[in-house]
Design an enzyme around this catalytic site. Structure first.
Site, PDB file in Angstrom:
ATOM      1  N   PHE A   1       0.812  -1.215   0.000  1.00  0.00           N
ATOM      2  CA  PHE A   1       0.000   0.000   0.000  1.00  0.00           C
ATOM      3  C   PHE A   1       0.848   1.269   0.000  1.00  0.00           C
ATOM      4  CE2 PHE A   1      -2.535  -3.373   1.961  1.00  0.00           C
ATOM      5  CZ  PHE A   1      -3.705  -3.300   1.205  1.00  0.00           C
TER       6      PHE A   1
ATOM      7  N   ARG B   1       2.921   4.604  -0.896  1.00  0.00           N
ATOM      8  CA  ARG B   1       2.739   5.660  -1.894  1.00  0.00           C
ATOM      9  C   ARG B   1       4.103   6.116  -2.373  1.00  0.00           C
ATOM     10  NH1 ARG B   1       0.490   9.952   1.957  1.00  0.00           N
ATOM     11  NH2 ARG B   1       2.052   8.851   3.172  1.00  0.00           N
TER      12      ARG B   1
ATOM     13  N   LEU C   1      -9.269  14.348  -0.878  1.00  0.00           N
ATOM     14  CA  LEU C   1     -10.368  15.265  -1.198  1.00  0.00           C
ATOM     15  C   LEU C   1      -9.819  16.565  -1.795  1.00  0.00           C
ATOM     16  CD1 LEU C   1     -12.845  14.804   1.808  1.00  0.00           C
ATOM     17  CD2 LEU C   1     -13.040  13.917  -0.522  1.00  0.00           C
TER      18      LEU C   1
ATOM     19  N   CYS D   1      -0.805   3.131 -10.410  1.00  0.00           N
ATOM     20  CA  CYS D   1      -1.727   2.207  -9.738  1.00  0.00           C
ATOM     21  C   CYS D   1      -3.198   2.469 -10.025  1.00  0.00           C
ATOM     22  CB  CYS D   1      -1.467   2.242  -8.233  1.00  0.00           C
ATOM     23  SG  CYS D   1       0.140   1.542  -7.830  1.00  0.00           S
TER      24      CYS D   1
ATOM     25  N   LYS E   1      -4.719   1.710 -13.683  1.00  0.00           N
ATOM     26  CA  LYS E   1      -4.718   0.300 -14.109  1.00  0.00           C
ATOM     27  C   LYS E   1      -5.500  -0.578 -13.142  1.00  0.00           C
ATOM     28  CE  LYS E   1      -0.439  -1.498 -12.033  1.00  0.00           C
ATOM     29  NZ  LYS E   1      -1.052  -2.387 -11.058  1.00  0.00           N
TER      30      LYS E   1
HETATM   31  N1  LIG Z   1       4.519   1.863  -7.591  1.00  0.00           N
HETATM   32  C1  LIG Z   1       3.671   1.908  -6.570  1.00  0.00           C
HETATM   33  O1  LIG Z   1       3.463   2.954  -5.946  1.00  0.00           O
HETATM   34  C2  LIG Z   1       2.962   0.661  -6.122  1.00  0.00           C
HETATM   35  C3  LIG Z   1       2.308   0.649  -4.890  1.00  0.00           C
HETATM   36  C4  LIG Z   1       1.659  -0.510  -4.469  1.00  0.00           C
HETATM   37  C5  LIG Z   1       1.646  -1.619  -5.299  1.00  0.00           C
HETATM   38  N2  LIG Z   1       2.267  -1.587  -6.522  1.00  0.00           N
HETATM   39  C6  LIG Z   1       2.260  -2.792  -7.346  1.00  0.00           C
HETATM   40  O2  LIG Z   1       3.527  -3.432  -7.222  1.00  0.00           O
HETATM   41  C7  LIG Z   1       3.902  -4.064  -8.451  1.00  0.00           C
HETATM   42  C8  LIG Z   1       5.245  -3.545  -8.905  1.00  0.00           C
HETATM   43  O3  LIG Z   1       5.108  -2.162  -9.185  1.00  0.00           O
HETATM   44  P1  LIG Z   1       6.367  -1.209  -9.420  1.00  0.00           P
HETATM   45  O4  LIG Z   1       5.839   0.176  -9.521  1.00  0.00           O
HETATM   46  O5  LIG Z   1       7.434  -1.535  -8.424  1.00  0.00           O
HETATM   47  O6  LIG Z   1       6.844  -1.728 -10.880  1.00  0.00           O
HETATM   48  P2  LIG Z   1       8.211  -1.374 -11.655  1.00  0.00           P
HETATM   49  O7  LIG Z   1       7.869  -1.454 -13.088  1.00  0.00           O
HETATM   50  O8  LIG Z   1       8.805  -0.142 -11.087  1.00  0.00           O
HETATM   51  O9  LIG Z   1       9.190  -2.584 -11.250  1.00  0.00           O
HETATM   52  C9  LIG Z   1       9.013  -3.894 -11.664  1.00  0.00           C
HETATM   53  C10 LIG Z   1      10.397  -4.505 -11.879  1.00  0.00           C
HETATM   54  O10 LIG Z   1      10.255  -5.924 -12.061  1.00  0.00           O
HETATM   55  C11 LIG Z   1      11.267  -6.345 -12.950  1.00  0.00           C
HETATM   56  N3  LIG Z   1      10.919  -7.682 -13.458  1.00  0.00           N
HETATM   57  C12 LIG Z   1       9.877  -8.037 -14.252  1.00  0.00           C
HETATM   58  N4  LIG Z   1       9.880  -9.376 -14.442  1.00  0.00           N
HETATM   59  C13 LIG Z   1      10.923  -9.875 -13.749  1.00  0.00           C
HETATM   60  C14 LIG Z   1      11.445 -11.184 -13.535  1.00  0.00           C
HETATM   61  N5  LIG Z   1      10.880 -12.257 -14.081  1.00  0.00           N
HETATM   62  N6  LIG Z   1      12.549 -11.320 -12.760  1.00  0.00           N
HETATM   63  C15 LIG Z   1      13.126 -10.240 -12.199  1.00  0.00           C
HETATM   64  N7  LIG Z   1      12.678  -8.989 -12.361  1.00  0.00           N
HETATM   65  C16 LIG Z   1      11.583  -8.806 -13.111  1.00  0.00           C
HETATM   66  C17 LIG Z   1      11.305  -5.242 -13.994  1.00  0.00           C
HETATM   67  O11 LIG Z   1      12.525  -5.229 -14.706  1.00  0.00           O
HETATM   68  C18 LIG Z   1      11.126  -3.997 -13.120  1.00  0.00           C
HETATM   69  O12 LIG Z   1      12.368  -3.454 -12.705  1.00  0.00           O
HETATM   70  C19 LIG Z   1       2.740  -3.791  -9.411  1.00  0.00           C
HETATM   71  O13 LIG Z   1       1.846  -4.863  -9.381  1.00  0.00           O
HETATM   72  C20 LIG Z   1       2.106  -2.547  -8.820  1.00  0.00           C
HETATM   73  O14 LIG Z   1       0.735  -2.453  -9.161  1.00  0.00           O
HETATM   74  C21 LIG Z   1       2.938  -0.469  -6.933  1.00  0.00           C
END
Ligand SMILES: NC(=O)c1ccc[n+]([C@@H]2O[C@H](COP(=O)([O-])OP(=O)(O)OC[C@H]3O[C@@H](n4cnc5c(N)ncnc54)[C@H](O)[C@@H]3O)[C@@H](O)[C@H]2O)c1
Length: 433
Positions: A152, A154, A253, A263, A266
């Site tokens: 969760f 940010r 708000l 996030c 999507k």
């Molecule tokens: N960014 C946010 O604020 C946030 C907050 C909560 C949840 N999430 C969720 O967390 C997840 C990750 O988000 P993110 O923003 O960190 O994504 P991101 O794109 O910044 O990072 C994902 C990383 O995974 C790597 N990757 C992909 N496949 C791989 C594999 N098989 N082996 C090793 N590395 C691999 C990619 O190269 C990339 O560096 C998503 O599902 C997102 O919805 C994101």
């Protein structure tokens, strides 16, 4: 505990660094060689306040390492977190789970001894079941439990959010797996962060329900802002008036140009797809998504309107491009649609963002990127604040006035005082006021 993160992006890297800071031994894996090379040299591939120091300290203490070699990290791990991206799938808006499933397969091939596979990526209901199936099929002898542990945090406040979360959600039914999870999060439990245990499916849904609810608050206040403009109200007063009610709460708000980021867009879409698959319509979320989609271009039109409906050949300065301050994340930022709308109407656009330029250049072209707010403002017909970075709050508005061709200020984040701006001579356009 030995913890491995698969995926070293925003979530994987922040979680990995924080787990290391709790005292766990953490390996952060990514298949992106450039990212890992940078991390090994102490360079942080994303902008996140405090992360560089946290990573540096834990690398120095020997608790945090980076590699592209999955085998090394998985074989000895107590828990392997999947923190890869789950973007919208091109064409249909479902969450693209190909990275999650590919990671599950790779993990399966390298499992030795009992290991907890933790889905930290945001994934639709039932993904944990599929991950378990893939692991069993790939490695029938593997001893493992699949747990859901949605994140969760940010962006921009990620470290604090991870270390002082409102709650930690853990979904699973394997007692040994749950025990490992409790041990991993024990330092937070000692800090009195509530750990909420539930079924894996409930945990998966909790993440989407949470994001959809927050997105609902944003679209709600944005529509109230539109009404305020028509009836002569001030949305900031209304927001304060309702937000002080404990049942509602003041957060999310702030009326503005619509939500963006990696996030909400999507995840709301993916929730709608799940709801269709299971024939349980989410009509409120459908409305939230549609309100938000329409809003981004509407903000471009608002700027055009402020210039008497004609921007052909005129120059608009936009300050702030990222979807919110304190991040370099440009994913689904409202700025993209705003720039497009202005360009479609024939405007020249000058832009400045404190951290987002590199990412912005990938999605926003044919604009003039500037090195400072004042460089962007110089000679423009109008100034618009698109993202409320702190450094824009203290702009010298008298100086700005002398640099603009027309005294038009479109404040899409309501960071300035209307009366003050108007007393200086600006034509001020805010949101819902
Ligand atoms: N960014 C946010 O604020 C946030 C907050 C909560 C949840 N999430 C969720 O967390 C997840 C990750 O988000 P993110 O923003 O960190 O994504 P991101 O794109 O910044 O990072 C994902 C990383 O995974 C790597 N990757 C992909 N496949 C791989 C594999 N098989 N082996 C090793 N590395 C691999 C990619 O190269 C990339 O560096 C998503 O599902 C997102 O919805 C994101």
């Amino acid at each position: 505990m030995r913890v491995t993160m698969i995926g070293s992006g925003y979530v994987g890297l922040v979680s990995g660094a924080c787990f290391a800071d709790f005292g766990h031994d953490v390996t952060c894996i990514d298949k992106d060689q450039t990212k890992i090379d940078a991390l090994k040299q102490g360079k942080i591939p994303i902008y996140e306040p405090g992360l560089e120091t946290l990573v540096e300290n834990n690398v120095r203490a020997g608790r945090l390492t980076f590699t592209t070699e999955l085998e090394a990290g998985v074989t000895d791990a107590d828990a392997v977190f999947i923190a890869v991206g789950t973007p919208s799938r091109r064409g249909d808006g479902h969450a693209d789970l190909s990275y999650v499933y590919a990671a599950a397969e790779e993990i399966a091939r390298n499992l030795k001894g009992f290991t907890v596979i933790v889905n930290k990526s945001t994934v639709p209901v039932g993904t944990g079941d599929e991950v378990a199936r893939i692991i069993k099929e790939t490695n029938p002898d593997a001893e493992f439990a699949v747990v859901s542990n949605p994140e969760f945090l940010r962006e921009g406040a990620a470290i604090d959010d991870f270390k002082r979360p409102d709650r930690i959600v853990i979904g699973g039914d394997n007692p040994r797996g749950m025990e490992v999870m409790r041990e991993i999060y024990r330092p937070l439990y000692l800090n009195k962060s509530p750990i909420v245990e539930m079924s894996r499916r409930s945990a998966e849904l909790t993440k989407y329900a949470g994001n959809a609810f927050l997105a609902t608050k944003i679209s709600f206040i944005n529509e109230i802002a539109d009404l305020c403009e028509k009836v002569g109200g001030d949305v900031q007063d209304v927001a304060r008036g309702i937000g002080l009610d404990n049942r509602i709460g003041p957060k999310f708000l702030n009326a503005g140009p619509g939500y963006g980021g990696s996030c909400f867009p999507k995840d709301t879409l993916a929730l709608l797809k799940t709801s269709q698959d299971y024939d349980a319509p989410q009509r409120i979320v459908e409305a939230v998504v549609s309100v938000n989609d329409n809003r981004k271009r509407a903000m471009g039109r608002k700027i055009i309107q402020a210039l008497d409906g004609d921007v052909r050949g005129k120059t608009v300065a936009l300050l702030g491009l990222t979807f919110k301050p304190n991040t370099d994340d440009m994913r689904d930022s409202p700025a993209i649609a705003i720039v497009q709308t202005l360009q479609d109407a024939g405007a020249n656009v000058k832009v400045y963002d404190p951290q987002g330029e590199e990412q912005a250049r990938l999605v926003i072209q044919n604009v003039e990127y500037c090195a400072s707010p004042y460089e962007a403002i110089e000679g423009a017909d109008a100034l618009s604040i698109v993202t409320e970075w702190d450094e824009f709050r203290a702009l010298d508005l008298r100086r700005v006035l002398t640099m603009l061709k027309q005294p038009v200020l479109v404040d899409l984040r309501n960071i300035y005082d209307r009366d003050q701006a108007e007393s200086l001579g600006y034509t001020y356009v805010g949101i819902g006021r």
